[in-house]
Write an enzyme that holds these catalytic residues in place. Sequence first.
Site, PDB file in Angstrom:
ATOM      1  N   GLY A   1      23.246  40.067  -6.674  1.00 26.15           N
ATOM      2  CA  GLY A   1      24.114  38.927  -6.947  1.00 26.15           C
ATOM      3  C   GLY A   1      23.583  37.998  -8.026  1.00 26.15           C
TER       4      GLY A   1
ATOM      5  N   GLY B   1      28.049  45.275  -4.579  1.00 29.75           N
ATOM      6  CA  GLY B   1      28.498  44.028  -3.969  1.00 29.75           C
ATOM      7  C   GLY B   1      29.587  43.391  -4.803  1.00 29.75           C
ATOM      8  N   GLY B   2      29.212  42.402  -5.589  1.00 24.30           N
ATOM      9  CA  GLY B   2      30.174  41.602  -6.359  1.00 24.30           C
ATOM     10  C   GLY B   2      31.221  42.417  -7.100  1.00 24.30           C
TER      11      GLY B   2
ATOM     12  CG  HIS C   1      22.571  43.632   2.498  1.00 21.62           C
ATOM     13  ND1 HIS C   1      22.258  42.380   2.043  1.00 21.62           N
ATOM     14  CD2 HIS C   1      23.139  44.292   1.472  1.00 21.62           C
ATOM     15  CE1 HIS C   1      22.643  42.293   0.769  1.00 21.62           C
ATOM     16  NE2 HIS C   1      23.187  43.434   0.403  1.00 21.62           N
TER      17      HIS C   1
ATOM     18  CG  ASN D   1      27.834  44.815   1.081  1.00 20.90           C
ATOM     19  OD1 ASN D   1      28.575  44.327   1.936  1.00 20.90           O
ATOM     20  ND2 ASN D   1      26.580  44.431   0.906  1.00 20.90           N
ATOM     21  CD1 TRP D   2      34.484  45.170  -0.839  1.00 22.31           C
ATOM     22  CD2 TRP D   2      36.108  44.784   0.670  1.00 22.31           C
ATOM     23  NE1 TRP D   2      35.586  45.923  -1.175  1.00 22.31           N
ATOM     24  CE2 TRP D   2      36.586  45.709  -0.281  1.00 22.31           C
ATOM     25  CE3 TRP D   2      36.947  44.389   1.720  1.00 22.31           C
ATOM     26  CZ2 TRP D   2      37.877  46.242  -0.211  1.00 22.31           C
ATOM     27  CZ3 TRP D   2      38.233  44.930   1.796  1.00 22.31           C
ATOM     28  CH2 TRP D   2      38.686  45.844   0.829  1.00 22.31           C
ATOM     29  CE  LYS D   3      26.538  41.578  -1.164  1.00 21.19           C
ATOM     30  NZ  LYS D   3      25.448  41.032  -1.964  1.00 21.19           N
TER      31      LYS D   3
ATOM     32  CD  GLU E   1      21.598  46.747  -1.900  1.00 16.22           C
ATOM     33  OE1 GLU E   1      22.638  46.939  -2.539  1.00 16.22           O
ATOM     34  OE2 GLU E   1      21.540  45.968  -0.925  1.00 16.22           O
TER      35      GLU E   1
ATOM     36  CD  GLU F   1      23.682  39.259   0.609  1.00 17.77           C
ATOM     37  OE1 GLU F   1      24.656  39.606   1.288  1.00 17.77           O
ATOM     38  OE2 GLU F   1      23.666  39.311  -0.646  1.00 17.77           O
TER      39      GLU F   1
HETATM   40  P1  PGA Z   1      25.583  42.839  -5.940  1.00 17.52           P
HETATM   41  O1  PGA Z   1      25.220  43.139  -4.417  1.00 17.52           O
HETATM   42  O2  PGA Z   1      26.204  44.110  -6.491  1.00 17.52           O
HETATM   43  O3  PGA Z   1      26.558  41.699  -5.884  1.00 17.52           O
HETATM   44  O4  PGA Z   1      24.326  42.496  -6.646  1.00 17.52           O
HETATM   45  C1  PGA Z   1      24.704  44.375  -4.018  1.00 17.52           C
HETATM   46  C2  PGA Z   1      24.431  44.337  -2.533  1.00 17.52           C
HETATM   47  O5  PGA Z   1      24.017  43.284  -2.040  1.00 17.52           O
HETATM   48  O6  PGA Z   1      24.651  45.334  -1.809  1.00 17.52           O
END
Ligand code: PGA
Length: 250
Positions: free
Chosen positions: A172, A232-233, A94, A11-13, A166, A96
């Site tokens: 993050g 993510g990160g 998600h 997930n590159w966001k 999650e 976010e």
């Molecule tokens: P993260 O994000 O690996 O940066 O904690 C995971 C996600 O939000 O899917």
Amino acid sequence: MTQRAKLVAANWKMNGSRDQNDRWLEAFRAAPPRCQAVVCPPFVYLEQVVAGLAGTGAGAGGQDVSDRTLGAWTGEVAAEMLLDSGAQWVVVGHSERRASFGHSDAIVAAKVERALAAGLRPILCVGETLHQREQGLTMAVVAAQLDAVLERCSARQLAGGAIAYEPVWAIGTGRTASPREAQEVHAAIRARIGARDGSAAAQTRLLYGGSVKPANAGELFSQPDIDGGLIGGASLVAADFLAICAAASH
Ligand code: PGA
């Protein structure tokens, strides 16, 4: 014994540029993973990513999808458009988007329904906040998020996609749920699906997400109900994402 093949999704966001993506894709193509991998870039880079992944066996996905059908919905991206761009997958719900863009359980359920109707595989995200965990509400929150979707789609349909647990406090933050904490929730999610459809529950991939890194991926993925990860990160660095995929291939 489980028949579930591991799945690792990036997930590159809201990160990347055409140049950065090209370099990432080049590194990925040089050593494509053996597990099933999915890359979810921002919408505008989907076609670039789809082209760059050609021949690697990996798939592409969107990070969200509209709950509406084609028409006058400024700023929305329809499930059909994701498919048309070469995506097979889409992240839905998600945290976010739930927290910052007002996606309620009902909206998330409508998005999953729309994605499935169009033929996309949803990666449905669920998870509790730190406050909710401290109040002992983890399973109540996750169950409500799951049930909202299962009221509109069958467990069998969801099994074609994946569910990502999650914990919001682990996203993050560098703070990961321990393998035991994650396994506990994963097992409860599988049991909840199993109460509706045992065979669908056995087939559904349950991903863990929240500060997964090469160093902790192996132990998380070795838990019986953790079938991969949503990253993510660490997915922004191709070598790290590939190392996490390697941990899933063992
Ligand atoms: P993260 O994000 O690996 O940066 O904690 C995971 C996600 O939000 O899917």
